[in-house]
Design a protein around this motif. Structure first.
Motif, PDB file in Angstrom:
ATOM      1  N   ASP A 319       0.836  -1.200   0.000  1.00  0.00           N
ATOM      2  CA  ASP A 319       0.000   0.000   0.000  1.00  0.00           C
ATOM      3  C   ASP A 319       0.875   1.255   0.000  1.00  0.00           C
ATOM      4  O   ASP A 319       1.963   1.277   0.582  1.00  0.00           O
ATOM      5  CB  ASP A 319      -0.906  -0.023   1.228  1.00  0.00           C
ATOM      6  CG  ASP A 319      -1.778   1.203   1.320  1.00  0.00           C
ATOM      7  OD1 ASP A 319      -1.458   2.085   2.132  1.00  0.00           O
ATOM      8  OD2 ASP A 319      -2.772   1.278   0.576  1.00  0.00           O
ATOM      9  N   SER A 320       0.367   2.322  -0.652  1.00  0.00           N
ATOM     10  CA  SER A 320       1.150   3.559  -0.760  1.00  0.00           C
ATOM     11  C   SER A 320       1.446   4.155   0.612  1.00  0.00           C
ATOM     12  O   SER A 320       2.513   4.732   0.833  1.00  0.00           O
ATOM     13  CB  SER A 320       0.403   4.575  -1.623  1.00  0.00           C
ATOM     14  OG  SER A 320      -0.876   4.871  -1.068  1.00  0.00           O
ATOM     15  N   GLY A 321       0.496   4.023   1.548  1.00  0.00           N
ATOM     16  CA  GLY A 321       0.746   4.530   2.882  1.00  0.00           C
ATOM     17  C   GLY A 321       1.863   3.791   3.582  1.00  0.00           C
ATOM     18  O   GLY A 321       2.704   4.388   4.273  1.00  0.00           O
ATOM     19  N   VAL A 322       1.897   2.467   3.418  1.00  0.00           N
ATOM     20  CA  VAL A 322       2.985   1.672   4.001  1.00  0.00           C
ATOM     21  C   VAL A 322       4.310   2.045   3.357  1.00  0.00           C
ATOM     22  O   VAL A 322       5.341   2.183   4.047  1.00  0.00           O
ATOM     23  CB  VAL A 322       2.686   0.166   3.831  1.00  0.00           C
ATOM     24  CG1 VAL A 322       3.838  -0.677   4.359  1.00  0.00           C
ATOM     25  CG2 VAL A 322       1.389  -0.204   4.542  1.00  0.00           C
ATOM     26  N   GLN A 323       4.310   2.228   2.050  1.00  0.00           N
ATOM     27  CA  GLN A 323       5.554   2.586   1.367  1.00  0.00           C
ATOM     28  C   GLN A 323       6.081   3.942   1.828  1.00  0.00           C
ATOM     29  O   GLN A 323       7.289   4.123   2.023  1.00  0.00           O
ATOM     30  CB  GLN A 323       5.331   2.582  -0.152  1.00  0.00           C
ATOM     31  CG  GLN A 323       4.998   1.218  -0.727  1.00  0.00           C
ATOM     32  CD  GLN A 323       5.293   1.131  -2.215  1.00  0.00           C
ATOM     33  OE1 GLN A 323       6.211   1.782  -2.719  1.00  0.00           O
ATOM     34  NE2 GLN A 323       4.525   0.322  -2.927  1.00  0.00           N
ATOM     35  N   LEU A 324       5.174   4.922   2.025  1.00  0.00           N
ATOM     36  CA  LEU A 324       5.610   6.221   2.530  1.00  0.00           C
ATOM     37  C   LEU A 324       6.203   6.081   3.933  1.00  0.00           C
ATOM     38  O   LEU A 324       7.226   6.698   4.250  1.00  0.00           O
ATOM     39  CB  LEU A 324       4.436   7.190   2.543  1.00  0.00           C
ATOM     40  CG  LEU A 324       4.716   8.565   3.159  1.00  0.00           C
ATOM     41  CD1 LEU A 324       5.786   9.316   2.367  1.00  0.00           C
ATOM     42  CD2 LEU A 324       3.434   9.397   3.230  1.00  0.00           C
ATOM     43  N   THR A 325       5.565   5.271   4.774  1.00  0.00           N
ATOM     44  CA  THR A 325       6.079   5.056   6.131  1.00  0.00           C
ATOM     45  C   THR A 325       7.471   4.448   6.088  1.00  0.00           C
ATOM     46  O   THR A 325       8.388   4.885   6.811  1.00  0.00           O
ATOM     47  CB  THR A 325       5.115   4.139   6.912  1.00  0.00           C
ATOM     48  OG1 THR A 325       3.850   4.779   7.027  1.00  0.00           O
ATOM     49  CG2 THR A 325       5.660   3.832   8.294  1.00  0.00           C
ATOM     50  N   ALA A 389       3.372   3.051  14.417  1.00  0.00           N
ATOM     51  CA  ALA A 389       2.173   2.751  15.208  1.00  0.00           C
ATOM     52  C   ALA A 389       0.909   2.816  14.361  1.00  0.00           C
ATOM     53  O   ALA A 389      -0.096   2.173  14.699  1.00  0.00           O
ATOM     54  CB  ALA A 389       2.076   3.718  16.385  1.00  0.00           C
ATOM     55  N   LEU A 390       0.917   3.579  13.276  1.00  0.00           N
ATOM     56  CA  LEU A 390      -0.253   3.654  12.401  1.00  0.00           C
ATOM     57  C   LEU A 390      -0.582   2.300  11.787  1.00  0.00           C
ATOM     58  O   LEU A 390      -1.721   2.045  11.377  1.00  0.00           O
ATOM     59  CB  LEU A 390      -0.022   4.682  11.289  1.00  0.00           C
ATOM     60  CG  LEU A 390       0.127   6.147  11.739  1.00  0.00           C
ATOM     61  CD1 LEU A 390       0.439   7.025  10.535  1.00  0.00           C
ATOM     62  CD2 LEU A 390      -1.146   6.621  12.427  1.00  0.00           C
ATOM     63  N   TYR A 391       0.405   1.423  11.689  1.00  0.00           N
ATOM     64  CA  TYR A 391       0.215   0.093  11.113  1.00  0.00           C
ATOM     65  C   TYR A 391       0.474  -0.996  12.154  1.00  0.00           C
ATOM     66  O   TYR A 391       0.878  -2.107  11.810  1.00  0.00           O
ATOM     67  CB  TYR A 391       1.123  -0.089   9.891  1.00  0.00           C
ATOM     68  CG  TYR A 391       0.790   0.868   8.781  1.00  0.00           C
ATOM     69  CD1 TYR A 391      -0.208   0.564   7.862  1.00  0.00           C
ATOM     70  CD2 TYR A 391       1.438   2.089   8.671  1.00  0.00           C
ATOM     71  CE1 TYR A 391      -0.544   1.456   6.844  1.00  0.00           C
ATOM     72  CE2 TYR A 391       1.106   2.995   7.670  1.00  0.00           C
ATOM     73  CZ  TYR A 391       0.121   2.660   6.759  1.00  0.00           C
ATOM     74  OH  TYR A 391      -0.217   3.549   5.764  1.00  0.00           O
ATOM     75  N   GLY A 392       0.224  -0.669  13.410  1.00  0.00           N
ATOM     76  CA  GLY A 392       0.384  -1.657  14.472  1.00  0.00           C
ATOM     77  C   GLY A 392       1.807  -2.138  14.620  1.00  0.00           C
ATOM     78  O   GLY A 392       2.032  -3.279  15.045  1.00  0.00           O
ATOM     79  N   GLY A 393       2.779  -1.308  14.282  1.00  0.00           N
ATOM     80  CA  GLY A 393       4.175  -1.713  14.321  1.00  0.00           C
ATOM     81  C   GLY A 393       4.944  -1.109  15.478  1.00  0.00           C
ATOM     82  O   GLY A 393       4.432  -0.306  16.257  1.00  0.00           O
ATOM     83  N   GLU A 408      15.482  -0.822  13.840  1.00  0.00           N
ATOM     84  CA  GLU A 408      14.638  -1.875  13.264  1.00  0.00           C
ATOM     85  C   GLU A 408      13.177  -1.533  13.491  1.00  0.00           C
ATOM     86  O   GLU A 408      12.771  -1.247  14.618  1.00  0.00           O
ATOM     87  CB  GLU A 408      14.960  -3.228  13.885  1.00  0.00           C
ATOM     88  CG  GLU A 408      14.123  -4.362  13.290  1.00  0.00           C
ATOM     89  CD  GLU A 408      14.544  -5.732  13.804  1.00  0.00           C
ATOM     90  OE1 GLU A 408      15.683  -6.134  13.497  1.00  0.00           O
ATOM     91  OE2 GLU A 408      13.754  -6.370  14.519  1.00  0.00           O
ATOM     92  N   ALA A 409      12.410  -1.550  12.394  1.00  0.00           N
ATOM     93  CA  ALA A 409      10.971  -1.286  12.447  1.00  0.00           C
ATOM     94  C   ALA A 409      10.240  -2.501  11.914  1.00  0.00           C
ATOM     95  O   ALA A 409      10.621  -3.061  10.875  1.00  0.00           O
ATOM     96  CB  ALA A 409      10.612  -0.050  11.625  1.00  0.00           C
ATOM     97  N   VAL A 410       9.177  -2.904  12.610  1.00  0.00           N
ATOM     98  CA  VAL A 410       8.355  -4.046  12.200  1.00  0.00           C
ATOM     99  C   VAL A 410       6.917  -3.549  12.055  1.00  0.00           C
ATOM    100  O   VAL A 410       6.331  -3.038  13.008  1.00  0.00           O
ATOM    101  CB  VAL A 410       8.433  -5.195  13.230  1.00  0.00           C
ATOM    102  CG1 VAL A 410       7.570  -6.359  12.774  1.00  0.00           C
ATOM    103  CG2 VAL A 410       9.871  -5.645  13.435  1.00  0.00           C
ATOM    104  N   LEU A 411       6.346  -3.695  10.858  1.00  0.00           N
ATOM    105  CA  LEU A 411       4.986  -3.251  10.570  1.00  0.00           C
ATOM    106  C   LEU A 411       4.090  -4.460  10.342  1.00  0.00           C
ATOM    107  O   LEU A 411       4.518  -5.462   9.752  1.00  0.00           O
ATOM    108  CB  LEU A 411       4.953  -2.354   9.325  1.00  0.00           C
ATOM    109  CG  LEU A 411       5.905  -1.151   9.303  1.00  0.00           C
ATOM    110  CD1 LEU A 411       5.686  -0.359   8.034  1.00  0.00           C
ATOM    111  CD2 LEU A 411       5.688  -0.284  10.530  1.00  0.00           C
TER     112      LEU A 411
END
Length: 420
Positions: A319-325, A389-393, A408-411
């Motif tokens: 998703d474009s929102g995930v890619q921007l994040t 946090a917007l994607y529960g990560g 390290e980020a986990v989404l």
């Protein structure tokens, strides 16, 4: 009917406002009205000495004829307590009921007895509901007394049926008006709470938007200025030894500045009112995504850092929102590395999509220096955590065993509605 109803509604509102401002006016008006309609006729007939009153003879002979003074005293005891029927409804009902029983014990019949029904109505409307059972019991006893006293003129059961029906009507009317007023008060309270909630949602949305814009500005300005500063320092050192490298650094500075300016215009453009500019709106451009990370790495390499970049999984279909994040998290992590690492630092960047989870790992071999002051998180790390946090990560950052720094980020890529 519409204008008539509207006028009646406005008139009722004005009366309610006037009653709240001067409640004694309505109470006095009720007493005066009862006196004029029900007390004066009895006084008028009591002053006639010919004995030719209205009504059947047997009905007139069944009750005691009171002198004017006694009649006035009983009428005052029945009517005057109505002055406090709204402030002390139980006390008013009790006094009127006592005078009513005394009057019928003496065998007298007065039109002012209507005050007892008015008092019962007021108790049902303004009093405590737990007071109604004993009031109904007192009312039933009083009506039974009247029915027995009037038995010589009318059947006991007929009289009792009529009197109890009238008392029930007064009680029911008071309860209906009470329930209606409670419903209207509840609706007004709900409307007030909804208005407050609407204002709170508006303020919360404004604060959220302000935070989002501030986060975007931090990412854009912080990263691009770090790249420009690093390139400027590198170009200054390379001017004497390798002029072509200095020229290349200046060109990269110009490209980076123009890109930053374009992104700033895009972010600030959405804050302007529609039609505020010549084109009728801000100039828009696509938000950066994972495909733009390679160009981001190229700028950082030009600033002197080595970057090993790899991806795993179908990251381009996200998703474009995930890619921007993901882009902003990588941008912030590389910006921190530019601020604190040496020019020979190697950065390993990995983006892995697997089992509905996306992992972004940025690890460098530079000094393990956080992006903020000691014992305090910088705005960049806070911004990364807010985006994740917007994607529960979650986002974790800290030194590595080899002396470098790792982010390290986990989404969570699981859709809200259920399975993928």
């Amino acid at each position: 009917m519409g204008p008539l109803v509207a006028r009646l509604s406005r008139g009722g509102q004005r009366l309610r406002h006037a009653d709240r401002a001067h409640p004694w006016v309505l109470d006095t008006a009720v007493v005066v009205l009862v006196f004029l309609m029900f007390c004066l006729p009895d006084l008028f007939h009591a002053g006639m000495d010919d004995g030719d009153g209205d009504g059947p003879r047997r009905f007139r002979l069944a009750f005691t004829q009171l002198p004017v003074a006694g009649m006035l005293a009983l009428q005052a005891g029945l009517v005057l307590p109505l002055l406090w029927r709204r402030r002390r409804p139980a006390a008013a009902f009790g006094v009127i009921a006592a005078v009513f029983v005394l009057q019928w014990t003496l065998g007298a019949a007065l039109r002012a007895d209507i005050a007892l029904f008015v008092a019962l109505y007021s108790l049902a409307l303004h009093g405590w509901l737990r007071q109604l059972p004993w009031a109904c019991a007192v009312m039933a006893g009083a009506m039974a007394l009247v029915a027995v006293r009037a038995s010589s003129a009318v059947s006991v059961w007929d009289a009792l049926f009529f009197l109890l029906s009238t008392a029930t009507a007064a009680l029911a009317l008071g309860l209906v008006v009470r329930i209606r007023r409670a419903q209207l008060a509840g609706l007004r309270d709900r409307a007030a709470r909804l208005e407050i909630e609407r204002d709170q949602r508006s303020r919360l949305a404004t604060a959220t938007e302000r935070t989002r814009v501030a986060r975007e500005m931090h990412d854009i300005v912080g990263h691009n200025l770090s790249v420009i500063i690093t390139l400027a320092d590198a170009g200054a050192y390379a001017t004497d030894a390798a002029p072509e490298r200095g020229k290349e650094a200046l060109q990269l500075i110009g490209d980076t500045g123009r890109q930053a300016l374009g992104e700033l215009r895009r972010v600030l453009g959405v804050l302007r009112e529609a039609g505020g500019g010549p084109s009728g709106g801000p100039e828009l451009s696509p938000q950066p995504g994972i495909a733009d990370i390679e160009a981001l790495c190229a700028k950082v390499r030009a600033a002197g850092l080595g970057i090993a970049y790899r991806t795993s999984g179908d990251v381009d279909a996200l998703d474009s929102g995930v890619q921007l994040t993901v882009y902003r998290i990588v941008q912030e992590a590389l910006t921190n590395t530019l601020k604190h690492a040496d020019t020979d630092t190697l950065v390993r960047l990995a983006i892995v999509e697997k089992d509905a989870r996306l992992t972004v790992r940025v690890q460098d071999t530079g000094p393990a220096t956080p992006s903020g002051p000691p014992n305090e998180e910088g705005h960049g790390l806070v911004g990364m955590r807010e985006r994740a946090a917007l994607y529960g990560g979650t986002v974790s950052a800290g030194p590595t065993g080899g002396g470098g720094w790792s982010v390290e980020a986990v989404l969570d890529l699981t859709p809200q509605g259920g399975a993928r």
